[in-house]
Design an enzyme around this catalytic site. Structure first.
Site, mmCIF file in Angstrom:
data_model
loop_
_atom_site.group_PDB
_atom_site.id
_atom_site.type_symbol
_atom_site.label_atom_id
_atom_site.label_comp_id
_atom_site.label_asym_id
_atom_site.label_seq_id
_atom_site.Cartn_x
_atom_site.Cartn_y
_atom_site.Cartn_z
ATOM 1 N N ARG A 54 0.798 -1.221 0.000
ATOM 2 C CA ARG A 54 0.000 0.000 0.000
ATOM 3 C C ARG A 54 0.837 1.281 0.000
ATOM 4 O O ARG A 54 0.617 2.184 -0.815
ATOM 5 C CB ARG A 54 -0.916 0.031 1.239
ATOM 6 C CG ARG A 54 -2.127 -0.864 1.125
ATOM 7 C CD ARG A 54 -2.457 -1.442 2.500
ATOM 8 N NE ARG A 54 -1.444 -2.435 2.805
ATOM 9 C CZ ARG A 54 -1.596 -3.742 2.561
ATOM 10 N NH1 ARG A 54 -2.740 -4.178 2.145
ATOM 11 N NH2 ARG A 54 -0.607 -4.600 2.775
ATOM 12 N N THR A 55 1.786 1.374 0.932
ATOM 13 C CA THR A 55 2.479 2.650 1.132
ATOM 14 C C THR A 55 3.324 3.009 -0.088
ATOM 15 O O THR A 55 3.273 4.135 -0.580
ATOM 16 C CB THR A 55 3.365 2.565 2.395
ATOM 17 O OG1 THR A 55 2.569 2.026 3.454
ATOM 18 C CG2 THR A 55 3.890 3.925 2.792
ATOM 19 N N LYS A 82 25.069 -5.456 -1.687
ATOM 20 C CA LYS A 82 26.531 -5.608 -1.844
ATOM 21 C C LYS A 82 27.282 -4.967 -0.690
ATOM 22 O O LYS A 82 28.498 -4.824 -0.728
ATOM 23 C CB LYS A 82 26.978 -4.964 -3.161
ATOM 24 C CG LYS A 82 26.311 -5.543 -4.390
ATOM 25 C CD LYS A 82 26.739 -4.752 -5.634
ATOM 26 C CE LYS A 82 25.921 -5.135 -6.843
ATOM 27 N NZ LYS A 82 26.081 -4.173 -7.932
ATOM 28 N N ARG A 104 11.211 3.931 3.736
ATOM 29 C CA ARG A 104 10.808 2.928 4.738
ATOM 30 C C ARG A 104 12.045 2.153 5.119
ATOM 31 O O ARG A 104 12.821 1.714 4.261
ATOM 32 C CB ARG A 104 9.744 1.988 4.164
ATOM 33 C CG ARG A 104 9.486 0.778 5.071
ATOM 34 C CD ARG A 104 8.272 -0.007 4.675
ATOM 35 N NE ARG A 104 7.049 0.721 4.991
ATOM 36 C CZ ARG A 104 5.827 0.189 4.920
ATOM 37 N NH1 ARG A 104 5.673 -1.065 4.534
ATOM 38 N NH2 ARG A 104 4.757 0.900 5.212
ATOM 39 N N HIS A 132 4.741 5.689 11.666
ATOM 40 C CA HIS A 132 4.258 5.528 10.289
ATOM 41 C C HIS A 132 3.282 6.695 10.079
ATOM 42 O O HIS A 132 2.064 6.517 10.057
ATOM 43 C CB HIS A 132 3.562 4.169 10.161
ATOM 44 C CG HIS A 132 3.264 3.732 8.753
ATOM 45 N ND1 HIS A 132 3.349 4.573 7.653
ATOM 46 C CD2 HIS A 132 2.873 2.521 8.270
ATOM 47 C CE1 HIS A 132 3.019 3.893 6.567
ATOM 48 N NE2 HIS A 132 2.724 2.659 6.913
HETATM 49 N N1 CP Z 1 -0.304 -0.202 5.921
HETATM 50 C C1 CP Z 1 0.884 -0.395 5.333
HETATM 51 O O1 CP Z 1 1.893 0.240 5.658
HETATM 52 O O2 CP Z 1 0.873 -1.334 4.324
HETATM 53 P P1 CP Z 1 2.136 -1.768 3.459
HETATM 54 O O3 CP Z 1 3.128 -2.418 4.405
HETATM 55 O O4 CP Z 1 1.628 -2.699 2.407
HETATM 56 O O5 CP Z 1 2.738 -0.503 2.875
#
Ligand code: CP
Length: 309
Positions: A54-55, A82, A104, A132
């Site tokens: 999603r993110t 590497k 991320r 998040h």
């Molecule tokens: N909710 C969320 O962060 O989903 P993903 O890990 O798929 O990005």
């Protein structure tokens, strides 16, 4: 703000400013031509060291709908494998003059580390068990859209609170806008002292869900369970005490929203009939994630909030 590192650094006014900006962007996503020239000429790099559906996708779509050039780098197919360090990777990316890096990473504080060292904007797309922020903002956007308000809402967050960056960011955001947060989970998944951040810690799912306006279920973060500790109950036991079933949902207000950030483990923290039931807004959360991320990219790039808010 030049960077979006966490909700902890945002005021109540910042949060509403972002939600209002996202509201003005939402309509673009349902047009036939889903593109505006707002960020034309800007370069956005999505740098993902952990899995995401999603993110990563919604930050990419958000950038593209604003006409920015968006480039995705996943660590598993980069020179990180590497042995290149995070700082060297980021410095090499910065040499190509991106305007925004969306990152991320599995380590808490990784985006803060980069923000101190790079000239471009950094947006945190999830750092370890820490924050998040874009997820919490899309969650608040969805609650406000469906309930018409945030202040005074009773929000139950249930599951692996200790390892959940979603829970932490939501706790900061919800308390800042005047909602009340109840937390519930197995003792090993509730961090000591979490009540000092303004949440009520409940000793059962039932106590947290009773009379709630919103029930947010969380996945067990198996990838973040500490090494060596017998923290994990059996999934069957977990599901019995902390899985949301139609019967347990009846304890909430009849118009309560069921939320989940995804990915869901059906039959563990949420019964399929609840995940697909009439109270779920799980795909609304995903839809709203695009508008909220458009707002974040627009604002860190120096945009003003719309005049109509
Ligand atoms: N909710 C969320 O962060 O989903 P993903 O890990 O798929 O990005």
């Amino acid at each position: 703000h030049k960077h979006i590192l966490g909700i902890e650094q945002l005021s109540r006014e910042d949060i509403f400013y972002i939600l209002d900006t996202a509201e003005s962007f939402k309509e673009i996503n349902t047009r036939e031509i889903k593109k505006v020239p707002t960020l034309r000429g800007k370069t956005i790099i999505n740098l993902f060291f952990e899995a995401s559906t999603r993110t990563r996708t919604s930050f990419e779509i958000a950038g593209k709908r604003l006409s920015a050039d968006t480039i995705n780098i996943s660590a598993s197919s980069s020179s990180v494998v590497k042995g290149e360090t995070l700082e060297d990777t980021a410095r090499n990316i910065e040499a190509m003059h991106p305007d925004i890096i969306v990152m991320r990473h599995g380590a808490s504080g990784a985006p803060h580390y980069l923000a101190e060292r790079l000239d471009c904007s950094v947006v945190n797309a999830g750092d370890g068990a820490h924050e998040h922020p874009s997820q919490a903002l899309l969650d608040l956007f969805t609650m406000r859209e469906k309930k018409g308000r945030l202040e005074g809402l009773e929000v139950a967050i249930v599951g692996d609170i200790t390892h959940s960056r979603v829970a932490r960011s939501n706790l900061y955001a919800l308390t800042r806008v005047g909602a009340r947060v109840r937390l519930s989970g197995p003792g090993t998944m509730l961090p000591p002292g979490i009540d000092r951040l303004g949440a009520t810690v409940c000793d059962s799912l039932e106590a947290a869900v009773e009379g709630a306006d919103v029930v947010m279920m969380l996945r067990i973060q198996l990838e973040r369970q500490s090494r060596g500790g017998p923290l994990l109950p059996s999934l069957r036991e977990y599901s019995r005490f902390y899985g949301l079933t139609p019967e347990k949902l009846k304890l909430a207000r009849p118009d309560a929203l069921v939320m989940h950030p995804g990915p869901m483990n059906r039959g563990v923290e949420i019964a399929s009939s609840v995940a697909d039931g009439p109270q779920n807004v799980i795909l609304d959360q995903v839809e709203n994630g695009v508008a909220v991320r458009m707002a974040l990219l627009y604002l860190v790039a120096g945009g003003e909030a719309p005049a109509n808010e």
